[in-house]
Motif scaffolding. Structure first.
Motif, PDB file in Angstrom:
ATOM      1  N   ALA A  22       0.839  -1.201   0.000  1.00  0.00           N
ATOM      2  CA  ALA A  22       0.000   0.000   0.000  1.00  0.00           C
ATOM      3  C   ALA A  22       0.874   1.251   0.000  1.00  0.00           C
ATOM      4  CB  ALA A  22      -0.941  -0.013   1.199  1.00  0.00           C
ATOM      5  N   HIS A  23       1.971   1.192   0.738  1.00  0.00           N
ATOM      6  CA  HIS A  23       2.897   2.322   0.799  1.00  0.00           C
ATOM      7  C   HIS A  23       3.464   2.629  -0.592  1.00  0.00           C
ATOM      8  CE1 HIS A  23       5.976   5.009   2.375  1.00  0.00           C
ATOM      9  NE2 HIS A  23       6.853   4.330   1.662  1.00  0.00           N
ATOM     10  N   ALA A  24       3.935   1.598  -1.301  1.00  0.00           N
ATOM     11  CA  ALA A  24       4.505   1.798  -2.631  1.00  0.00           C
ATOM     12  C   ALA A  24       3.454   2.325  -3.596  1.00  0.00           C
ATOM     13  CB  ALA A  24       5.106   0.491  -3.153  1.00  0.00           C
ATOM     14  N   PHE A  25       2.257   1.793  -3.517  1.00  0.00           N
ATOM     15  CA  PHE A  25       1.186   2.255  -4.401  1.00  0.00           C
ATOM     16  C   PHE A  25       0.905   3.742  -4.171  1.00  0.00           C
ATOM     17  CE2 PHE A  25      -3.195   3.011  -5.652  1.00  0.00           C
ATOM     18  CZ  PHE A  25      -3.166   2.534  -6.953  1.00  0.00           C
ATOM     19  N   THR A  26       0.832   4.149  -2.916  1.00  0.00           N
ATOM     20  CA  THR A  26       0.587   5.555  -2.586  1.00  0.00           C
ATOM     21  C   THR A  26       1.733   6.429  -3.065  1.00  0.00           C
ATOM     22  OG1 THR A  26      -0.750   4.942  -0.671  1.00  0.00           O
ATOM     23  CG2 THR A  26       0.162   7.174  -0.696  1.00  0.00           C
ATOM     24  N   ARG A  27       2.974   5.989  -2.816  1.00  0.00           N
ATOM     25  CA  ARG A  27       4.132   6.775  -3.248  1.00  0.00           C
ATOM     26  C   ARG A  27       4.142   6.944  -4.765  1.00  0.00           C
ATOM     27  NH1 ARG A  27       8.132   7.951   1.077  1.00  0.00           N
ATOM     28  NH2 ARG A  27       9.435   8.478  -0.691  1.00  0.00           N
ATOM     29  N   CYS A  28       3.859   5.881  -5.484  1.00  0.00           N
ATOM     30  CA  CYS A  28       3.810   5.970  -6.951  1.00  0.00           C
ATOM     31  C   CYS A  28       2.711   6.935  -7.392  1.00  0.00           C
ATOM     32  CB  CYS A  28       3.573   4.589  -7.563  1.00  0.00           C
ATOM     33  SG  CYS A  28       5.016   3.517  -7.570  1.00  0.00           S
ATOM     34  N   SER A  29       1.548   6.789  -6.823  1.00  0.00           N
ATOM     35  CA  SER A  29       0.414   7.648  -7.194  1.00  0.00           C
ATOM     36  C   SER A  29       0.739   9.108  -6.952  1.00  0.00           C
ATOM     37  CB  SER A  29      -0.839   7.260  -6.407  1.00  0.00           C
ATOM     38  OG  SER A  29      -1.246   5.969  -6.751  1.00  0.00           O
ATOM     39  N   ASN A  30       1.349   9.401  -5.818  1.00  0.00           N
ATOM     40  CA  ASN A  30       1.679  10.783  -5.472  1.00  0.00           C
ATOM     41  C   ASN A  30       2.763  11.381  -6.355  1.00  0.00           C
ATOM     42  OD1 ASN A  30      -0.187  10.658  -3.414  1.00  0.00           O
ATOM     43  ND2 ASN A  30       1.323  10.355  -1.801  1.00  0.00           N
ATOM     44  N   ARG A  31       3.552  10.540  -7.004  1.00  0.00           N
ATOM     45  CA  ARG A  31       4.670  11.018  -7.811  1.00  0.00           C
ATOM     46  C   ARG A  31       4.464  10.826  -9.302  1.00  0.00           C
ATOM     47  NH1 ARG A  31       6.130   9.684  -2.935  1.00  0.00           N
ATOM     48  NH2 ARG A  31       7.787  10.851  -1.905  1.00  0.00           N
ATOM     49  N   GLY A  32       3.295  10.385  -9.697  1.00  0.00           N
ATOM     50  CA  GLY A  32       3.014  10.187 -11.115  1.00  0.00           C
ATOM     51  C   GLY A  32       3.801   9.050 -11.736  1.00  0.00           C
ATOM     52  N   ILE A  33       4.110   8.045 -10.932  1.00  0.00           N
ATOM     53  CA  ILE A  33       4.843   6.869 -11.406  1.00  0.00           C
ATOM     54  C   ILE A  33       3.858   5.708 -11.474  1.00  0.00           C
ATOM     55  CG2 ILE A  33       6.724   5.258 -10.906  1.00  0.00           C
ATOM     56  CD1 ILE A  33       7.997   7.557  -9.207  1.00  0.00           C
ATOM     57  N   LEU A  34       3.833   5.018 -12.586  1.00  0.00           N
ATOM     58  CA  LEU A  34       2.938   3.871 -12.738  1.00  0.00           C
ATOM     59  C   LEU A  34       3.589   2.621 -12.153  1.00  0.00           C
ATOM     60  CD1 LEU A  34       1.770   4.436 -16.422  1.00  0.00           C
ATOM     61  CD2 LEU A  34       0.531   5.006 -14.319  1.00  0.00           C
TER      62      LEU A  34
END
Length: 108
Positions: A22-34
């Motif tokens: 969940a942490h990685a998913f949130t970090r990606c979402s917040n940074r525009g990384i798929l």
């Protein structure tokens, strides 16, 4: 550098045995990384720090690139006592103030 963790992660990804925290998913979402890009490009990355004895399980920090070829760091791991799945723990864009220009070496 020992690359056992990285090799195991790449093999699991090839077998589609992957979990995104969940942490990685949130970090990606917040940074525009798929996350799909991070997973797809993992085997093309370069392991830069290996943590075989990390307290929650072996992990490896990998220098990768995103879909626009900008550098990212992805921390991949295995939960302690397991052999699968590969877990994408976190993803971030390396801070140029904290890393040398190659993004492989920490500034001291």
């Amino acid at each position: 550098m020992e690359q056992t963790t990285f090799k195991a992660i790449c093999e699991l990804i090839a077998q589609r045995k992957v979990r995104v925290s969940a942490h990685a998913f949130t970090r990606c979402s917040n940074r525009g990384i798929l996350t799909t890009d991070v997973i797809a490009k993992a085997a093309l990355g370069s392991p830069i720090e290996d943590y075989p004895d990390y307290h929650v399980g072996p992990a490896v920090l990998v220098l990768q690139s995103d879909s626009t070829n900008l550098p990212i760091h992805a921390l991949w791991g295995l939960e302690k006592g397991t052999r699968e799945p590969a877990v994408l723990v976190t993803v971030y864009r390396p801070d140029p103030d904290a890393w040398m220009p190659d993004f492989r070496t920490r500034r001291r």
